[in-house]
Design a protein around this motif. Structure first.
Motif, PDB file in Angstrom:
ATOM      1  N   GLY A   1       1.952   9.582  -5.978  1.00 39.40           N
ATOM      2  CA  GLY A   1       2.398  10.920  -5.480  1.00 39.40           C
ATOM      3  C   GLY A   1       2.111  11.250  -4.096  1.00 39.40           C
ATOM      4  N   TYR A   2       1.302  10.412  -3.360  1.00 36.41           N
ATOM      5  CA  TYR A   2       0.824  10.961  -2.004  1.00 36.41           C
ATOM      6  C   TYR A   2       1.767  10.832  -1.013  1.00 36.41           C
ATOM      7  CZ  TYR A   2      -3.892   9.729  -3.923  1.00 36.41           C
ATOM      8  OH  TYR A   2      -4.881  10.015  -4.729  1.00 36.41           O
ATOM      9  N   LEU A   3       3.182  10.193  -1.171  1.00 38.13           N
ATOM     10  CA  LEU A   3       3.917  10.241  -0.400  1.00 38.13           C
ATOM     11  C   LEU A   3       5.379   9.732  -0.800  1.00 38.13           C
ATOM     12  CD1 LEU A   3       4.278   7.044   0.679  1.00 38.13           C
ATOM     13  CD2 LEU A   3       2.458   7.763   2.267  1.00 38.13           C
TER      14      LEU A   3
ATOM     15  N   GLY B   1       0.691  -1.195   0.066  1.00 42.56           N
ATOM     16  CA  GLY B   1       0.162  -0.098  -0.165  1.00 42.56           C
ATOM     17  C   GLY B   1       0.817   1.132   0.048  1.00 42.56           C
ATOM     18  N   LEU B   2       2.023   1.168   0.810  1.00 51.74           N
ATOM     19  CA  LEU B   2       3.005   2.511   0.792  1.00 51.74           C
ATOM     20  C   LEU B   2       3.544   2.536  -0.563  1.00 51.74           C
ATOM     21  CD1 LEU B   2       4.458   2.025   4.460  1.00 51.74           C
ATOM     22  CD2 LEU B   2       2.702   3.704   3.541  1.00 51.74           C
ATOM     23  N   LEU B   3       3.953   1.632  -1.327  1.00 56.99           N
ATOM     24  CA  LEU B   3       4.595   1.699  -2.534  1.00 56.99           C
ATOM     25  C   LEU B   3       3.678   2.050  -3.473  1.00 56.99           C
ATOM     26  CD1 LEU B   3       6.548  -1.545  -2.566  1.00 56.99           C
ATOM     27  CD2 LEU B   3       7.513   0.451  -2.472  1.00 56.99           C
ATOM     28  N   LEU B   4       2.527   1.741  -3.402  1.00 54.62           N
ATOM     29  CA  LEU B   4       1.400   2.150  -4.251  1.00 54.62           C
ATOM     30  C   LEU B   4       0.949   3.619  -4.108  1.00 54.62           C
ATOM     31  CD1 LEU B   4      -0.428   0.746  -6.563  1.00 54.62           C
ATOM     32  CD2 LEU B   4      -2.096   0.458  -4.899  1.00 54.62           C
TER      33      LEU B   4
END
Length: 263
Positions: free
Chosen positions: A82-84, A74-77
């Motif tokens: 461009g969210y983080l 989820g973090l990679l996605l």
């Protein structure tokens, strides 16, 4: 062998092959870009399989790794959209997940007991200890008692420096050797576990040596600093070998935040 172990083993093999080919410059930039784009979806798929497939076979799901891969993917996605900012090599930054997971385990599993210890030792060494223990019962196993969290501070006037060997899941330690009574001998201090947050203050006339074994973290000794992926890291003062009175530190954690200041 369980499905979860087979899947995790295959993941490790695939990643190992990919990184080996990458290090040999065999993989083209286009293939690397495709892999980076697909990695979030693969991680999420692995997480779902680790949670769902065991249930189909009426077995216990691999919750720890299942949730880990879901969070990691989820973090990679989120990075791709461009969210983080979170790259595949930033997996070590998820170490607080260990704390969250075991906290949830304490809430939803039985046979836990929590003990708080705070007081004085017989030699008037004033210190603080807050220790969380838990008992677990496995099928066909005896009760197991494990140290989970240890919060200890050694910073009162004239506390006695003694050999120490402790293993915890999560440990927070504060040492101030400028206030300690230190005998003329080598004092070994060994701390190990999963996550360690260690702060040490040393007098500039006390010789010491540090050996760190950790997967990831931050190590700062005066002006020397190393962070990120760690392997075996050693450091010692200039006159350690000749000194009679000295401290021998050994830290063995999966994740460590170590700071040593000389004053």
């Amino acid at each position: 062998m369980s499905f979860g172990k087979i899947l995790i083993a295959l993941i490790i093999i695939v990643l190992g092959i990919y990184w080996m080919l990458d290090s040999l410059n065999i993989i083209s930039p286009e293939m690397m870009s495709t892999f980076d784009d697909g990695l979030p979806y693969l991680a999420i798929l692995f997480g779902v399989l680790l949670l769902i497939v065991p249930l189909i076979h009426r077995k216990r799901p691999n919750i720890f790794f299942g949730l880990f891969f879901l969070i990691y993917g989820g973090l990679l996605l989120a990075d791709q959209y461009g969210y983080l900012i979170f790259k595949w090599q930033d997996f070590w930054k998820l170490w607080p997940y260990l704390i969250i997971y075991f906290g949830l385990s304490m809430l939803f599993q039985r046979d836990y007991s929590i003990k708080f210890k705070k007081g004085y030792s017989n030699d008037k060494q004033r210190k603080k200890h807050i220790i969380f223990d838990w008992n677990t019962k496995g099928e066909g196993e005896k009760d197991t008692k494990r140290a989970f969290v240890n919060d200890a501070a050694y910073q009162k006037e004239n506390w006695m420096a003694k050999p120490m060997n402790e293993r915890v899941r999560i440990g927070s330690y504060t040492f101030d050797f400028t206030k300690a009574f230190i005998p003329d001998e080598t004092i070994p201090i060994r701390l190990s576990g999963w996550v360690g947050d260690i702060k040490i203050t040393m007098p500039d006339d006390l010789e010491f040596r540090v050996e760190v074994r950790a997967k990831v973290g931050d190590v700062k000794i005066d002006d020397a600093e190393q962070s990120g992926v760690l392997r075996n890291y050693s450091w010692q003062t200039a006159h350690y070998d000749q000194a009679v009175r000295k401290i021998d530190f050994t830290f063995d954690f999966q994740v460590i935040d170590l700071s040593i200041d000389q004053v």
